[in-house]
Scaffold this motif. Structure first.
Motif, PDB file in Angstrom:
ATOM      1  N   ILE A   6      60.051  -1.571  68.193  1.00  0.00           N
ATOM      2  CA  ILE A   6      61.318  -0.991  67.744  1.00  0.00           C
ATOM      3  C   ILE A   6      61.098  -0.567  66.299  1.00  0.00           C
ATOM      4  N   SER A   7      61.498   0.652  65.965  1.00  0.00           N
ATOM      5  CA  SER A   7      61.398   1.081  64.567  1.00  0.00           C
ATOM      6  C   SER A   7      62.791   1.356  64.026  1.00  0.00           C
ATOM      7  N   GLU A   8      62.989   0.980  62.788  1.00  0.00           N
ATOM      8  CA  GLU A   8      64.280   1.251  62.144  1.00  0.00           C
ATOM      9  C   GLU A   8      64.050   1.499  60.660  1.00  0.00           C
ATOM     10  N   ASN A   9      64.971   2.199  60.048  1.00  0.00           N
ATOM     11  CA  ASN A   9      64.890   2.497  58.621  1.00  0.00           C
ATOM     12  C   ASN A   9      66.109   1.935  57.901  1.00  0.00           C
ATOM     13  N   PHE A  10      65.925   1.606  56.649  1.00  0.00           N
ATOM     14  CA  PHE A  10      67.071   1.231  55.822  1.00  0.00           C
ATOM     15  C   PHE A  10      66.769   1.605  54.377  1.00  0.00           C
ATOM     16  N   THR A  11      67.784   1.626  53.551  1.00  0.00           N
ATOM     17  CA  THR A  11      67.582   1.900  52.126  1.00  0.00           C
ATOM     18  C   THR A  11      68.217   0.775  51.311  1.00  0.00           C
ATOM     19  N   PHE A  12      67.717   0.593  50.096  1.00  0.00           N
ATOM     20  CA  PHE A  12      68.340  -0.333  49.167  1.00  0.00           C
ATOM     21  C   PHE A  12      68.353   0.312  47.788  1.00  0.00           C
ATOM     22  N   LEU A  13      69.254  -0.150  46.937  1.00  0.00           N
ATOM     23  CA  LEU A  13      69.336   0.354  45.575  1.00  0.00           C
ATOM     24  C   LEU A  13      68.481  -0.509  44.658  1.00  0.00           C
ATOM     25  N   SER A  14      67.556   0.109  43.944  1.00  0.00           N
ATOM     26  CA  SER A  14      66.704  -0.612  43.008  1.00  0.00           C
ATOM     27  C   SER A  14      67.510  -0.978  41.757  1.00  0.00           C
ATOM     28  N   SER A  15      66.863  -1.672  40.814  1.00  0.00           N
ATOM     29  CA  SER A  15      67.569  -2.125  39.609  1.00  0.00           C
ATOM     30  C   SER A  15      68.087  -0.973  38.756  1.00  0.00           C
ATOM     31  N   ASP A  16      67.455   0.234  38.892  1.00  0.00           N
ATOM     32  CA  ASP A  16      67.954   1.397  38.135  1.00  0.00           C
ATOM     33  C   ASP A  16      68.753   2.343  39.030  1.00  0.00           C
ATOM     34  N   LYS A  17      69.206   1.805  40.187  1.00  0.00           N
ATOM     35  CA  LYS A  17      70.090   2.526  41.128  1.00  0.00           C
ATOM     36  C   LYS A  17      69.384   3.661  41.869  1.00  0.00           C
ATOM     37  N   THR A  18      68.069   3.597  41.985  1.00  0.00           N
ATOM     38  CA  THR A  18      67.339   4.547  42.832  1.00  0.00           C
ATOM     39  C   THR A  18      67.410   4.053  44.269  1.00  0.00           C
ATOM     40  N   GLY A  19      67.726   4.949  45.198  1.00  0.00           N
ATOM     41  CA  GLY A  19      67.766   4.590  46.618  1.00  0.00           C
ATOM     42  C   GLY A  19      66.364   4.593  47.207  1.00  0.00           C
ATOM     43  N   ILE A  20      65.883   3.439  47.646  1.00  0.00           N
ATOM     44  CA  ILE A  20      64.518   3.299  48.160  1.00  0.00           C
ATOM     45  C   ILE A  20      64.540   3.269  49.688  1.00  0.00           C
ATOM     46  N   MET A  21      63.820   4.199  50.313  1.00  0.00           N
ATOM     47  CA  MET A  21      63.722   4.257  51.769  1.00  0.00           C
ATOM     48  C   MET A  21      62.671   3.263  52.272  1.00  0.00           C
ATOM     49  N   VAL A  22      63.035   2.485  53.294  1.00  0.00           N
ATOM     50  CA  VAL A  22      62.110   1.503  53.878  1.00  0.00           C
ATOM     51  C   VAL A  22      62.027   1.718  55.388  1.00  0.00           C
ATOM     52  N   TYR A  23      60.796   1.730  55.898  1.00  0.00           N
ATOM     53  CA  TYR A  23      60.530   1.803  57.337  1.00  0.00           C
ATOM     54  C   TYR A  23      60.183   0.404  57.833  1.00  0.00           C
ATOM     55  N   LYS A  24      60.596   0.097  59.057  1.00  0.00           N
ATOM     56  CA  LYS A  24      60.331  -1.220  59.637  1.00  0.00           C
ATOM     57  C   LYS A  24      59.937  -1.051  61.105  1.00  0.00           C
TER      58      LYS A  24
END
Length: 313
Positions: A6-24
């Motif tokens: 199963i593959s899924e993606n999510f994003t999180f906000l870094s300490s300087d508010k950059t949206g980081i894309m993550v694949y899983k």
């Protein structure tokens, strides 16, 4: 061996508010026994590691891989590729990796975490283990190097001067060729300029045709990269290298980033001198920079899985 995933993606906000894309990527037909986090290289994207992720899934490993800031879908746009942010942004790139590690631990309590890092991502990983020595259970360095020497010092001031004149977001083919211009020198035929990456023509074509790969980066990227290289080569910061963390260094013997094996041996020596107890190195004859996209990639992936399984016991 691949498996159902199963593959899924999510994003999180870094300490300087950059949206980081993550694949899983998650195995669905067996109980997970560990997690592999991936730190990808310069001018590429984490999405290129899907084949490797699915092979790891087949052996019971969950895989997480984020697009670094300025790369892939983390970048604000295609035009913004390579722009990491304001001064000190490479340190934030390393911090982003730590944030992903924390997320992995929260979502997978009790499972060991191993960081696979390639090229620029390996230089980030070298700093990561100094700043965050207790977050992972082992480190794999691919396409790396131990000592840049005089070219690094000479390039540093030329890059700073170019950035002063043109600005942080300006691009310069001269600066790019200054840092990476010699990489393709020994490889023929020179059809793409990226022959130093792999002997596999199909993989090379995929790279050349990927909008997220091979882009000319802004001058500030090189400034940030050089600052990071200086940091990880410093004898004082080397004292922060954890001695009990298992480390394996893998590289193509024909990889110019690792000075055709010589820089890789220097990196091994650095960790040996620092007292790393579980330390291994392997050079693959004939292989170039991207060992996961090389003609002998099955051998490379098999070696990585054996190393992982030995550490898990």
């Amino acid at each position: 061996m691949m498996t159902n995933s199963i593959s899924e993606n999510f994003t999180f906000l870094s300490s300087d508010k950059t949206g980081i894309m993550v694949y899983k990527w998650i195995p669905v037909d067996q109980e997970p026994k560990g997690v592999v986090q991936i730190s990808h290289g310069m001018a590429e994207t984490a999405a290129r590691y899907e084949r490797f992720a699915k092979v790891l899934n087949g052996k019971g490993f969950i895989v997480y891989a984020n697009d670094h800031r300025g790369h892939g879908k983390t970048a604000a746009s295609i035009d913004e590729l390579g722009y990491l942010g304001e001064k000190g942004s490479f340190k934030l790139l390393v911090e982003d990796l730590a944030t992903v590690s924390d997320r992995i631990k929260k979502e997978n309590p009790g499972l060991p975490i191993y960081l696979f890092s390639h090229s620029m991502g390996s230089f980030a990983a070298q700093r990561y283990i100094m700043n965050y020595p207790d977050k992972i259970n082992g480190l794999i360095l691919s396409g790396s190097n131990g000592e840049q020497g005089l070219p690094l010092k000479a390039g540093k001031w030329l890059v700073k001067l170019a950035m002063l004149v043109k600005g942080r977001k300006a691009k310069s083919e001269f600066v790019d060729s200054l840092i990476f211009g010699g990489f393709n020198k020994k490889f023929y035929p020179k059809k793409t300029g990226y022959e130093w990456l792999t002997r596999d023509a199909d993989e090379l074509a995929k790279y050349v045709n990927d909008l997220y790969c091979g882009t000319l980066f802004p001058i500030s990227f090189y400034d940030e990269l050089i600052e990071n290289l200086e940091h990880i080569e410093d004898k004082e910061t080397n004292k922060k290298i954890p001695q009990n963390l298992p480390i394996v260094i893998l590289s193509g013997a024909q990889d110019p980033v690792g000075d055709f094996g010589e820089g890789v041996k220097k990196l091994y020596k650095r960790y040996e001198v620092c007292g790393v107890k579980d330390l291994e190195m392997k050079l693959y004859e004939g292989a170039r920079h991207e060992i996961l996209n090389e003609t002998n990639r099955d051998e490379v992936m098999k070696d990585i899985i054996e190393w992982l399984e030995k550490r898990i016991g």
